[in-house]
Every structure is written in C-alpha cells, then in structure tokens.
Design a protein around this motif. Structure first.
Motif, PDB file in Angstrom:
ATOM      1  N   GLY A  35       1.595   0.488  -1.219  1.00 26.19           N
ATOM      2  CA  GLY A  35       1.717  -0.943  -1.006  1.00 26.19           C
ATOM      3  C   GLY A  35       3.108  -1.455  -1.282  1.00 26.19           C
ATOM      4  O   GLY A  35       3.967  -0.732  -1.784  1.00 26.19           O
ATOM      5  N   TRP A  36       3.298  -2.718  -0.920  1.00 23.38           N
ATOM      6  CA  TRP A  36       4.539  -3.427  -1.196  1.00 23.38           C
ATOM      7  C   TRP A  36       4.219  -4.658  -2.041  1.00 23.38           C
ATOM      8  O   TRP A  36       3.267  -5.387  -1.756  1.00 23.38           O
ATOM      9  CB  TRP A  36       5.220  -3.860   0.100  1.00 23.38           C
ATOM     10  CG  TRP A  36       5.803  -2.725   0.881  1.00 23.38           C
ATOM     11  CD1 TRP A  36       5.228  -2.045   1.906  1.00 23.38           C
ATOM     12  CD2 TRP A  36       7.091  -2.138   0.683  1.00 23.38           C
ATOM     13  NE1 TRP A  36       6.068  -1.064   2.363  1.00 23.38           N
ATOM     14  CE2 TRP A  36       7.217  -1.098   1.635  1.00 23.38           C
ATOM     15  CE3 TRP A  36       8.153  -2.370  -0.187  1.00 23.38           C
ATOM     16  CZ2 TRP A  36       8.372  -0.310   1.735  1.00 23.38           C
ATOM     17  CZ3 TRP A  36       9.287  -1.593  -0.099  1.00 23.38           C
ATOM     18  CH2 TRP A  36       9.391  -0.573   0.857  1.00 23.38           C
ATOM     19  N   PHE A  37       5.036  -4.859  -3.043  1.00 22.24           N
ATOM     20  CA  PHE A  37       4.978  -6.035  -3.888  1.00 22.24           C
ATOM     21  C   PHE A  37       6.366  -6.670  -3.884  1.00 22.24           C
ATOM     22  O   PHE A  37       7.334  -6.033  -3.501  1.00 22.24           O
ATOM     23  CB  PHE A  37       4.589  -5.657  -5.323  1.00 22.24           C
ATOM     24  CG  PHE A  37       3.166  -5.180  -5.465  1.00 22.24           C
ATOM     25  CD1 PHE A  37       2.792  -3.923  -5.006  1.00 22.24           C
ATOM     26  CD2 PHE A  37       2.205  -5.982  -6.053  1.00 22.24           C
ATOM     27  CE1 PHE A  37       1.484  -3.470  -5.125  1.00 22.24           C
ATOM     28  CE2 PHE A  37       0.890  -5.539  -6.182  1.00 22.24           C
ATOM     29  CZ  PHE A  37       0.531  -4.285  -5.726  1.00 22.24           C
ATOM     30  N   CYS A  96       8.002  -0.851  -3.784  1.00 22.14           N
ATOM     31  CA  CYS A  96       6.998   0.033  -3.213  1.00 22.14           C
ATOM     32  C   CYS A  96       6.137   0.567  -4.356  1.00 22.14           C
ATOM     33  O   CYS A  96       6.643   0.824  -5.456  1.00 22.14           O
ATOM     34  CB  CYS A  96       7.694   1.175  -2.488  1.00 22.14           C
ATOM     35  SG  CYS A  96       6.593   2.428  -1.813  1.00 22.14           S
ATOM     36  N   ALA A  97       4.849   0.742  -4.092  1.00 21.67           N
ATOM     37  CA  ALA A  97       3.938   1.246  -5.114  1.00 21.67           C
ATOM     38  C   ALA A  97       2.918   2.177  -4.466  1.00 21.67           C
ATOM     39  O   ALA A  97       2.658   2.071  -3.265  1.00 21.67           O
ATOM     40  CB  ALA A  97       3.231   0.096  -5.818  1.00 21.67           C
ATOM     41  N   ALA A  98       2.364   3.055  -5.274  1.00 22.59           N
ATOM     42  CA  ALA A  98       1.372   3.996  -4.777  1.00 22.59           C
ATOM     43  C   ALA A  98       0.258   4.149  -5.806  1.00 22.59           C
ATOM     44  O   ALA A  98       0.499   4.057  -7.007  1.00 22.59           O
ATOM     45  CB  ALA A  98       2.016   5.350  -4.493  1.00 22.59           C
ATOM     46  N   ASP A 111      -0.308   3.292  -9.636  1.00 25.99           N
ATOM     47  CA  ASP A 111       0.128   4.222 -10.666  1.00 25.99           C
ATOM     48  C   ASP A 111       1.624   4.457 -10.664  1.00 25.99           C
ATOM     49  O   ASP A 111       2.195   4.825 -11.702  1.00 25.99           O
ATOM     50  CB  ASP A 111      -0.570   5.573 -10.455  1.00 25.99           C
ATOM     51  CG  ASP A 111      -2.074   5.445 -10.424  1.00 25.99           C
ATOM     52  OD1 ASP A 111      -2.670   5.617  -9.338  1.00 25.99           O
ATOM     53  OD2 ASP A 111      -2.658   5.164 -11.489  1.00 25.99           O
ATOM     54  N   TYR A 112       2.253   4.327  -9.521  1.00 23.17           N
ATOM     55  CA  TYR A 112       3.668   4.666  -9.380  1.00 23.17           C
ATOM     56  C   TYR A 112       4.417   3.506  -8.716  1.00 23.17           C
ATOM     57  O   TYR A 112       3.890   2.853  -7.823  1.00 23.17           O
ATOM     58  CB  TYR A 112       3.822   5.935  -8.539  1.00 23.17           C
ATOM     59  CG  TYR A 112       2.970   7.084  -9.017  1.00 23.17           C
ATOM     60  CD1 TYR A 112       1.819   7.455  -8.341  1.00 23.17           C
ATOM     61  CD2 TYR A 112       3.324   7.796 -10.166  1.00 23.17           C
ATOM     62  CE1 TYR A 112       1.033   8.499  -8.777  1.00 23.17           C
ATOM     63  CE2 TYR A 112       2.539   8.847 -10.615  1.00 23.17           C
ATOM     64  CZ  TYR A 112       1.391   9.189  -9.920  1.00 23.17           C
ATOM     65  OH  TYR A 112       0.614  10.222 -10.365  1.00 23.17           O
ATOM     66  N   TRP A 113       5.652   3.335  -9.149  1.00 21.59           N
ATOM     67  CA  TRP A 113       6.473   2.232  -8.650  1.00 21.59           C
ATOM     68  C   TRP A 113       7.880   2.715  -8.356  1.00 21.59           C
ATOM     69  O   TRP A 113       8.422   3.564  -9.064  1.00 21.59           O
ATOM     70  CB  TRP A 113       6.541   1.104  -9.680  1.00 21.59           C
ATOM     71  CG  TRP A 113       5.217   0.477  -9.930  1.00 21.59           C
ATOM     72  CD1 TRP A 113       4.237   0.909 -10.778  1.00 21.59           C
ATOM     73  CD2 TRP A 113       4.696  -0.694  -9.288  1.00 21.59           C
ATOM     74  NE1 TRP A 113       3.156   0.075 -10.704  1.00 21.59           N
ATOM     75  CE2 TRP A 113       3.398  -0.917  -9.803  1.00 21.59           C
ATOM     76  CE3 TRP A 113       5.205  -1.572  -8.335  1.00 21.59           C
ATOM     77  CZ2 TRP A 113       2.603  -1.984  -9.394  1.00 21.59           C
ATOM     78  CZ3 TRP A 113       4.420  -2.639  -7.930  1.00 21.59           C
ATOM     79  CH2 TRP A 113       3.146  -2.840  -8.453  1.00 21.59           C
ATOM     80  N   GLY A 114       8.461   2.131  -7.306  1.00 19.24           N
ATOM     81  CA  GLY A 114       9.857   2.378  -7.022  1.00 19.24           C
ATOM     82  C   GLY A 114      10.742   1.429  -7.798  1.00 19.24           C
ATOM     83  O   GLY A 114      10.254   0.586  -8.564  1.00 19.24           O
TER      84      GLY A 114
END
Length: 123
Positions: A35-37, A96-98, A111-114
């Motif tokens: 996803g995008w935040f 970006c996130a996953a 769980d993961y972030w750029g």
C-alpha cells in the motif's frame, strides 16, 4: 524481512501527474498486500491506496478515487501509484508499506515501511 524502496516523487504543478514506484526485496514472496500512505506536515499519516496480490484487489481513500491508480508487476515485487490531476493538498511524504496478512480493512496491519518519497504540488 522485506525492504521497500520508493522512487518517483518530485515537484509538479497542480493538474500534473507523477508516478511513484516501490520495489520490494528480501522475502517479497511473503507479502500479501502493498500500500501507499502519506503524511503532510503537521498531520497524521493517512492511507492512500492498497493492492492485494491474491486477487489484485485495490482500495483507495475517497479523496484520490478517480485520480490515483495503484498497480503491481507480474513478479509481485513492485507496486506503482499513478497520480493524475494532482492538487496542492496531495503534497506529502509518500510511504510504501507491505503486510504479510489479510486484513478486514485495507489500511491496517502493515509490517514493513519504506523511507518515503516527497511529493510537492504547487498551485
């Protein structure tokens, strides 16, 4: 672990377009959705869009529907955010996130972030 690297941010005039990219590495095969935040100065981080790899289901916040499109590549390790008709209120740091799990709602459980990429829209 999954590492996420965003690219594609920049400065654009209102009405213009930008395309953000996010590449996942490491255990990218463990990712269920990406996803995008975004976070504007002085504001809380907010959900923008997401895509799940199972059925390529997509979700958007209301304010970007019809203007932004999220998509992914066939390898399921890169996600894109095409942003059209940009407005000054879209100015923010985009993350970006996953996530590894299926969630009832699309904007939780990441769980993961750029590190983020800056998008600035001038009026």
């Amino acid at each position: 672990q999954v590492q996420l690297v965003e690219s594609g941010g920049g400065l654009v005039q209102a009405g213009g377009s930008l395309r953000l990219s996010c590449a996942a590495s490491g255990r990218a095969s463990s990712v269920y959705a990406m996803g995008w935040f975004r976070q504007a100065p002085g504001k809380e981080r907010e959900f923008v869009a997401s895509i799940s790899w199972g059925g390529y289901s997509t979700y958007y916040r209301d304010s970007v529907k019809g203007r932004f499109t999220i998509s992914g590549n066939a390898a399921k390790d890169t996600v894109y955010l095409q942003m059209n008709s940009l407005k000054p209120e879209d100015t923010a740091l985009y993350y970006c996130a996953a996530r590894r799990t299926r969630q009832i709602v699309p904007f939780v459980g990441y769980d993961y972030w750029g590190q983020g990429t800056q998008v600035t829209v001038s009026s």
